[in-house]
Design a protein around this motif. Structure first.
Motif, short mmCIF file in Angstrom:
data_model
loop_
_atom_site.label_atom_id
_atom_site.label_comp_id
_atom_site.label_asym_id
_atom_site.label_seq_id
_atom_site.Cartn_x
_atom_site.Cartn_y
_atom_site.Cartn_z
N MET A 1 15.96 -7.54 -26.50
CA MET A 1 16.51 -6.29 -26.04
C MET A 1 16.03 -6.04 -24.61
O MET A 1 14.85 -6.10 -24.34
N THR A 2 16.94 -5.78 -23.74
CA THR A 2 16.57 -5.52 -22.35
C THR A 2 16.49 -4.01 -22.13
O THR A 2 17.22 -3.24 -22.74
N PRO A 3 15.60 -3.58 -21.26
CA PRO A 3 15.50 -2.14 -20.99
C PRO A 3 16.72 -1.62 -20.23
O PRO A 3 17.44 -2.38 -19.59
N VAL A 4 16.92 -0.33 -20.33
CA VAL A 4 18.03 0.32 -19.64
C VAL A 4 17.77 0.26 -18.15
O VAL A 4 16.68 0.58 -17.68
N ARG A 5 18.79 -0.15 -17.41
CA ARG A 5 18.65 -0.17 -15.95
C ARG A 5 19.04 1.19 -15.40
O ARG A 5 20.10 1.72 -15.72
N ARG A 6 18.18 1.73 -14.58
CA ARG A 6 18.43 3.06 -14.01
C ARG A 6 19.67 3.06 -13.15
O ARG A 6 20.39 4.04 -13.07
N ARG A 7 19.94 1.94 -12.49
CA ARG A 7 21.13 1.83 -11.64
C ARG A 7 22.39 2.03 -12.48
O ARG A 7 23.33 2.70 -12.04
N ASP A 8 22.43 1.46 -13.68
CA ASP A 8 23.59 1.64 -14.54
C ASP A 8 23.81 3.10 -14.91
O ASP A 8 24.94 3.59 -14.96
N LEU A 9 22.71 3.80 -15.17
CA LEU A 9 22.82 5.22 -15.51
C LEU A 9 23.34 6.03 -14.33
O LEU A 9 24.18 6.92 -14.50
N VAL A 10 22.87 5.71 -13.14
CA VAL A 10 23.31 6.44 -11.94
C VAL A 10 24.79 6.18 -11.66
O VAL A 10 25.55 7.11 -11.35
N VAL A 11 25.21 4.93 -11.77
CA VAL A 11 26.61 4.59 -11.53
C VAL A 11 27.51 5.26 -12.56
O VAL A 11 28.57 5.81 -12.21
N LEU A 12 27.09 5.26 -13.82
CA LEU A 12 27.86 5.91 -14.87
C LEU A 12 27.98 7.41 -14.62
O LEU A 12 29.08 7.98 -14.70
N ALA A 13 26.88 8.04 -14.28
CA ALA A 13 26.90 9.48 -14.02
C ALA A 13 27.74 9.81 -12.79
O ALA A 13 28.52 10.78 -12.81
N ALA A 14 27.62 9.02 -11.74
CA ALA A 14 28.40 9.30 -10.52
C ALA A 14 29.89 9.12 -10.77
O ALA A 14 30.71 9.93 -10.31
N GLY A 15 30.26 8.07 -11.47
CA GLY A 15 31.67 7.84 -11.77
C GLY A 15 32.26 8.95 -12.61
O GLY A 15 33.38 9.43 -12.36
N LEU A 16 31.52 9.39 -13.62
CA LEU A 16 32.03 10.47 -14.46
C LEU A 16 32.00 11.82 -13.74
O LEU A 16 32.81 12.69 -14.05
N ALA A 17 31.11 11.99 -12.79
CA ALA A 17 31.10 13.23 -12.01
C ALA A 17 32.39 13.33 -11.19
O ALA A 17 33.02 14.40 -11.14
N VAL A 18 32.78 12.24 -10.60
CA VAL A 18 34.03 12.24 -9.82
C VAL A 18 35.23 12.47 -10.74
O VAL A 18 36.12 13.28 -10.43
N ALA A 19 35.27 11.79 -11.87
CA ALA A 19 36.38 11.94 -12.81
C ALA A 19 36.44 13.37 -13.35
O ALA A 19 37.53 13.97 -13.45
N ALA A 20 35.29 13.92 -13.72
CA ALA A 20 35.27 15.29 -14.25
C ALA A 20 35.69 16.29 -13.18
O ALA A 20 36.41 17.25 -13.47
N TRP A 21 35.23 16.07 -11.95
CA TRP A 21 35.62 16.97 -10.86
C TRP A 21 37.14 16.96 -10.67
O TRP A 21 37.77 18.01 -10.50
N LEU A 22 37.73 15.76 -10.70
CA LEU A 22 39.19 15.67 -10.53
C LEU A 22 39.93 16.36 -11.68
O LEU A 22 40.92 17.07 -11.46
N LEU A 23 39.46 16.16 -12.90
CA LEU A 23 40.11 16.78 -14.04
C LEU A 23 39.95 18.29 -14.04
O LEU A 23 40.91 19.03 -14.30
N VAL A 24 38.76 18.77 -13.75
CA VAL A 24 38.53 20.22 -13.74
C VAL A 24 39.29 20.86 -12.59
O VAL A 24 39.85 21.95 -12.73
N ARG A 25 39.36 20.18 -11.46
CA ARG A 25 40.11 20.69 -10.32
C ARG A 25 41.59 20.85 -10.66
O ARG A 25 42.23 21.81 -10.26
N SER A 26 42.11 19.92 -11.45
CA SER A 26 43.53 19.96 -11.80
C SER A 26 43.84 20.99 -12.88
O SER A 26 44.89 21.63 -12.84
N TRP A 27 42.97 21.12 -13.88
CA TRP A 27 43.29 21.95 -15.04
C TRP A 27 42.26 23.04 -15.31
O TRP A 27 42.07 23.45 -16.46
N TYR A 28 41.62 23.57 -14.31
CA TYR A 28 40.58 24.56 -14.54
C TYR A 28 41.12 25.82 -15.21
O TYR A 28 40.49 26.39 -16.09
N GLY A 29 42.28 26.27 -14.83
CA GLY A 29 42.87 27.48 -15.40
C GLY A 29 43.26 27.34 -16.85
O GLY A 29 43.35 28.33 -17.59
#
Length: 171
Positions: free
Chosen positions: A1-29
């Motif tokens: 078992m390999t430990p979790v790479r912090r880089r993977d967590l940061v990339v995942l969070a950053a990608g989902l932040a952009v996706a969530a921002w786009l979705l919320v911007r489009s359908w916030y109302g």
């Protein structure tokens, strides 16, 4: 078992932040209101994993000290029996920690994306004020879950044997 790479967590969070921002911007109302208690399960899981890490660290330290024949830690009675830690429990906790680190990164990215959209609109839109509070709580709880999961994972790591020489170049 390999430990979790912090880089993977940061990339995942950053990608989902952009996706969530786009979705919320489009359908916030059209989104339902974001109540402050929505991130509460993340906080409960973070607290549970932090307590598990603290308990497991102490039990493993006691077990290692008993194997080495050392005296108990300061402030503890010498007659107290050492509770052995099941290896399968440690393996399960390590898997839980890794999964929780990824879940925390996913929610941290999602709540960050929501916060980036509703934060600047908090003074203009009435609903954005309470949504900003919820998003901040969500980011804090998510980051707390990631931190607790990474701590639990580090506690579950097997230390190198002191009897075995470390790997190196053979002469």
């Amino acid at each position: 078992m390999t430990p979790v790479r912090r880089r993977d967590l940061v990339v995942l969070a950053a990608g989902l932040a952009v996706a969530a921002w786009l979705l919320v911007r489009s359908w916030y109302g059209e989104l339902p209101s974001l109540d402050w208690w929505l991130p509460a399960p993340l906080a409960l899981l973070a607290v549970a994993e932090a307590l598990a890490a603290r308990t497991l660290r102490g039990r493993l330290a006691d077990q290692r000290a008993a194997r080495a024949g050392r005296a108990p830690r300061a402030g503890e009675a010498a007659a107290r029996p050492v509770r052995l830690v099941e290896p399968l429990l440690v393996a399960r906790l390590a898997v839980l920690a890794q999964a929780s680190a990824y879940v925390g990164a996913v929610f941290a990215g999602t709540w960050t994306g929501v916060l980036v959209h509703v934060g600047p609109a908090a003074d203009r839109v009435q609903a954005a004020g309470s949504d900003t509070v919820t998003a901040v709580i969500g980011v804090v709880c998510s980051l707390g879950l990631v931190a607790a999961a990474l701590w639990l994972e580090s506690v579950c790591r097997v230390p190198p044997d002191e009897d075995q020489p470390s790997g190196g170049v053979a002469a």
